[in-house]
Design an enzyme around this catalytic site. Sequence first.
Site, PDB file in Angstrom:
ATOM      1  N   GLY A  93     -19.340 129.856  32.792  1.00 36.58           N
ATOM      2  CA  GLY A  93     -19.966 129.774  34.166  1.00 36.58           C
ATOM      3  C   GLY A  93     -21.035 130.603  34.637  1.00 36.58           C
ATOM      4  O   GLY A  93     -21.066 131.815  34.077  1.00 36.58           O
ATOM      5  N   ARG A 156     -20.926 125.470  28.294  1.00 34.32           N
ATOM      6  CA  ARG A 156     -19.613 125.263  27.944  1.00 34.32           C
ATOM      7  C   ARG A 156     -19.664 124.725  26.408  1.00 34.32           C
ATOM      8  O   ARG A 156     -20.289 123.673  26.098  1.00 34.32           O
ATOM      9  CB  ARG A 156     -18.761 124.788  28.812  1.00 34.32           C
ATOM     10  N   GLY A 157     -18.524 124.884  25.813  1.00 36.70           N
ATOM     11  CA  GLY A 157     -18.301 124.017  24.574  1.00 36.70           C
ATOM     12  C   GLY A 157     -19.390 124.533  23.257  1.00 36.70           C
ATOM     13  O   GLY A 157     -19.981 125.479  23.598  1.00 36.70           O
ATOM     14  N   ASP A 182     -13.504 135.031  29.440  1.00 37.11           N
ATOM     15  CA  ASP A 182     -12.145 134.975  28.468  1.00 37.11           C
ATOM     16  C   ASP A 182     -12.436 133.981  27.394  1.00 37.11           C
ATOM     17  O   ASP A 182     -12.318 134.242  26.154  1.00 37.11           O
ATOM     18  CB  ASP A 182     -10.960 134.650  29.166  1.00 37.11           C
ATOM     19  N   ASP A 212     -13.834 135.497  38.958  1.00 35.05           N
ATOM     20  CA  ASP A 212     -12.911 135.352  39.430  1.00 35.05           C
ATOM     21  C   ASP A 212     -11.889 136.425  38.877  1.00 35.05           C
ATOM     22  O   ASP A 212     -10.711 136.791  39.428  1.00 35.05           O
ATOM     23  CB  ASP A 212     -11.997 134.195  39.203  1.00 35.05           C
ATOM     24  N   MET A 255     -13.323 130.625  44.588  1.00 36.77           N
ATOM     25  CA  MET A 255     -13.273 130.429  43.094  1.00 36.77           C
ATOM     26  C   MET A 255     -11.902 131.098  42.861  1.00 36.77           C
ATOM     27  O   MET A 255     -11.517 131.996  43.465  1.00 36.77           O
ATOM     28  CB  MET A 255     -14.146 130.955  42.432  1.00 36.77           C
ATOM     29  N   ILE A 366     -22.014 130.754  45.841  1.00 37.17           N
ATOM     30  CA  ILE A 366     -21.751 132.123  45.580  1.00 37.17           C
ATOM     31  C   ILE A 366     -21.911 132.371  44.177  1.00 37.17           C
ATOM     32  O   ILE A 366     -22.598 133.495  44.031  1.00 37.17           O
ATOM     33  CB  ILE A 366     -20.122 132.207  46.018  1.00 37.17           C
ATOM     34  N   ARG A 367     -21.665 131.579  43.296  1.00 38.27           N
ATOM     35  CA  ARG A 367     -21.941 131.797  41.915  1.00 38.27           C
ATOM     36  C   ARG A 367     -23.499 131.967  41.656  1.00 38.27           C
ATOM     37  O   ARG A 367     -24.040 132.941  40.579  1.00 38.27           O
ATOM     38  CB  ARG A 367     -21.732 130.721  41.195  1.00 38.27           C
TER      39      ARG A 367
HETATM   40  N1  ADP Z   1     -10.689 129.759  21.942  1.00 37.27           N
HETATM   41  C1  ADP Z   1     -11.903 129.933  21.583  1.00 37.27           C
HETATM   42  N2  ADP Z   1     -12.537 130.036  20.369  1.00 37.27           N
HETATM   43  C2  ADP Z   1     -13.821 130.087  20.342  1.00 37.27           C
HETATM   44  N3  ADP Z   1     -14.760 129.783  21.350  1.00 37.27           N
HETATM   45  C3  ADP Z   1     -14.240 129.506  22.568  1.00 37.27           C
HETATM   46  C4  ADP Z   1     -12.861 129.520  22.709  1.00 37.27           C
HETATM   47  N4  ADP Z   1     -12.720 129.146  24.241  1.00 37.27           N
HETATM   48  C5  ADP Z   1     -13.823 128.976  24.688  1.00 37.27           C
HETATM   49  N5  ADP Z   1     -14.833 129.343  23.695  1.00 37.27           N
HETATM   50  C6  ADP Z   1     -16.225 129.143  23.854  1.00 37.27           C
HETATM   51  O1  ADP Z   1     -16.707 130.278  24.707  1.00 37.27           O
HETATM   52  C7  ADP Z   1     -17.762 129.561  25.741  1.00 37.27           C
HETATM   53  C8  ADP Z   1     -17.481 129.857  26.981  1.00 37.27           C
HETATM   54  O2  ADP Z   1     -16.151 129.300  27.338  1.00 37.27           O
HETATM   55  P1  ADP Z   1     -15.605 129.171  28.911  1.00 37.27           P
HETATM   56  O3  ADP Z   1     -14.268 128.740  28.877  1.00 37.27           O
HETATM   57  O4  ADP Z   1     -16.509 127.856  29.191  1.00 37.27           O
HETATM   58  O5  ADP Z   1     -16.360 130.314  29.819  1.00 37.27           O
HETATM   59  P2  ADP Z   1     -15.798 131.902  30.032  1.00 37.27           P
HETATM   60  O6  ADP Z   1     -16.276 132.367  28.850  1.00 37.27           O
HETATM   61  O7  ADP Z   1     -16.470 132.133  31.369  1.00 37.27           O
HETATM   62  O8  ADP Z   1     -14.411 131.698  30.220  1.00 37.27           O
HETATM   63  C9  ADP Z   1     -17.914 128.171  25.141  1.00 37.27           C
HETATM   64  O9  ADP Z   1     -18.970 127.990  24.488  1.00 37.27           O
HETATM   65  C10 ADP Z   1     -16.731 127.800  24.509  1.00 37.27           C
HETATM   66  O10 ADP Z   1     -17.030 126.996  23.529  1.00 37.27           O
HETATM   67  O1  FBP Z   2     -18.883 123.534  37.187  1.00 40.45           O
HETATM   68  P1  FBP Z   2     -18.625 124.524  36.153  1.00 40.45           P
HETATM   69  O2  FBP Z   2     -19.823 125.135  35.660  1.00 40.45           O
HETATM   70  O3  FBP Z   2     -17.773 123.805  34.921  1.00 40.45           O
HETATM   71  O4  FBP Z   2     -17.840 125.500  36.654  1.00 40.45           O
HETATM   72  C1  FBP Z   2     -16.902 125.572  37.326  1.00 40.45           C
HETATM   73  C2  FBP Z   2     -15.738 126.629  37.171  1.00 40.45           C
HETATM   74  O5  FBP Z   2     -16.481 127.879  36.954  1.00 40.45           O
HETATM   75  C3  FBP Z   2     -15.870 129.005  37.668  1.00 40.45           C
HETATM   76  O6  FBP Z   2     -16.770 129.485  38.480  1.00 40.45           O
HETATM   77  C4  FBP Z   2     -15.346 130.018  36.482  1.00 40.45           C
HETATM   78  O7  FBP Z   2     -16.110 129.809  35.106  1.00 40.45           O
HETATM   79  P2  FBP Z   2     -15.956 130.550  33.896  1.00 40.45           P
HETATM   80  O8  FBP Z   2     -14.585 130.353  33.430  1.00 40.45           O
HETATM   81  O9  FBP Z   2     -16.855 130.435  33.133  1.00 40.45           O
HETATM   82  O10 FBP Z   2     -15.761 132.052  34.349  1.00 40.45           O
HETATM   83  C5  FBP Z   2     -14.646 128.496  38.074  1.00 40.45           C
HETATM   84  O11 FBP Z   2     -14.412 128.982  39.240  1.00 40.45           O
HETATM   85  C6  FBP Z   2     -14.844 127.022  38.173  1.00 40.45           C
HETATM   86  O12 FBP Z   2     -13.821 126.313  38.333  1.00 40.45           O
HETATM   87 MG    MG Z   3     -12.775 131.518  31.737  1.00 38.70          MG
END
Ligand code: ADP
Ligand code: FBP
Ligand code: MG
Length: 481
Positions: A93, A156-157, A182, A212, A255, A366-367
């Site tokens: 995000g 994402r993904g 994370d 967050d 958030m 905010i984001r």
């Molecule tokens: N356990 C994992 N192993 C490999 N890639 C991951 C894993 N979890 C998330 N990712 C990849 O990291 C990217 C961001 O993850 P996401 O959960 O959407 O956001 P954030 O990094 O902010 O937590 C995505 O492209 C997702 O496919």
């Molecule tokens: O609509 P999106 O892009 O999936 O994002 C929603 C989520 O993104 C966040 O801002 C946090 O995103 P990340 O896990 O990528 O840091 C959450 O607070 C919210 O649930």
């Molecule tokens: Mg996350």
Amino acid sequence: MKVVTGEFGYILQDVPHLADYIPDLPTYPNPLRSNPAYSVVKQYFVDMDDSVPQKIVVHRDTPRGVHFRRAGPRQKVCFASEEVNACIVTCGGLCPGLNTVIREIVHSLDYMYGVSEVLGIDGGYRGFYSKNTIPLTPKTVDDIHKRGGTIIGTSRGGHDTMKIVDSIQDRGINQVYIIGGDGTQKGAAVIYEEIRKRGLKVAVAGIPKTIDNDILVIDKSFGFDTAVEEAQRAINAAHVEAQSAENGIGVVKLMGRYCGFIAMYATLASRDVDCCLIPESPFYLEGQGGLFEYIEKTLKENGHMVIVIAEGAGQELLAAKDEQDASGNKLLQDVGLWISQKIKDHFSKQGKLPITLKYIDPTYMIRAIPSNASDNVYCTLLAQSAVHGAMAGYTGFISGLVNGRHTYIPLNRITEGQNKVVITDRMWARLLSSTNQPSFVETKDLNDDDVRKDDAPPTQMLDDAGSSGDGITGNNNTITK
Ligand SMILES: Nc1ncnc2c1ncn2[C@@H]1O[C@H](COP(=O)(O)OP(=O)(O)O)[C@@H](O)[C@H]1O
Ligand SMILES: O=P(O)(O)OC[C@H]1O[C@](O)(COP(=O)(O)O)[C@@H](O)[C@@H]1O
Ligand SMILES: [Mg+2]
């Protein structure tokens, strides 16, 4: 994890280095030696033995404990300037400060190390194998820190380790800067493992992003300050609306999927909030000690009230929705809408107070803003540290602030859990005493994870003195779920 032990219980949780798996890795003098801006600085280069303690509040007999390698430029680097072919990717995000980090990586590589080849990966991890790259130069990124979002896109993904590492190898990339939360850093950890398996001279550096503040070990994440500041505007609007109506209630959703740091700090900063609800502290609506009773009491006393609720709070009270986003994150129900409706339904019953409720969800507002001044400086230092680390040959690390000092933290230290507000810490007690809200939980009902262990370091971002005196306070906890 590379662990080095020393006297009096000293433990260094070290980060990997390219020399760990590449024999006879050549080194070069750091070009900063002849940089007029830096060569005058006394002791500009970081001593190889410098490290930063994770826990800084100690007793006379406390062992020295866990340390992390101090970030900064080294006397020797493992890449010649003309050899470097770096790339930057942003994932997950949006978060204020992403563009600042991108800008500072490009600038630091060029101005400090004479590196001119920097590529942006378009649209997150999947961009490695499905899109063309975006050339990044100091000129093209010069004023991007004034804009929200990320100029190279995010998603994402789409994390396919083999395809990503194939693309890194095919393009001859040898420094990978990965900015994300994370999930992203879990992805970075597997990319690093695969690169190491293939024996490639490629440094992987993570810069943790999370609005967050749910990342372990580090004092706080970039964008968090900006988010708390911007949240004040929503809280203020809710307060004005509530104050101007009879029995006015303003509800603001902030958030925080799994942790309530933004809600807690925005509440503490604003002083207009009467109730703050976070995922770590379960609450209930009906009956004695419940939310409705507290709302009624506050309205009778003050005529209005403001409720701040973190997006992950009270999810256990809502009907479960078994859906995930493309990264596998559980999709949450809109708890702000839910609670607003519940309050309306309750007070519309006969004999109850007539209320006026306004619900504000400022999440994407905010984001999407650019980072504030303090986050800009913070982003700059995080980016510079990451560049110094990669140039020095460190890999599989994140650049992170620990007790106000910049450090290199092994990737697997921060992917092992999530940072949470510990509701038995002093900060949550301060919040309860500032809002006067009921605590909803009794100590006997708390889970083991919610209770502070005597030997645990305090929650990140507590007041327990950061060592630097630079206004960034904090310590580190390791609460995992
Ligand atoms: N356990 C994992 N192993 C490999 N890639 C991951 C894993 N979890 C998330 N990712 C990849 O990291 C990217 C961001 O993850 P996401 O959960 O959407 O956001 P954030 O990094 O902010 O937590 C995505 O492209 C997702 O496919
Ligand atoms: O609509 P999106 O892009 O999936 O994002 C929603 C989520 O993104 C966040 O801002 C946090 O995103 P990340 O896990 O990528 O840091 C959450 O607070 C919210 O649930
Ligand atoms: Mg996350």
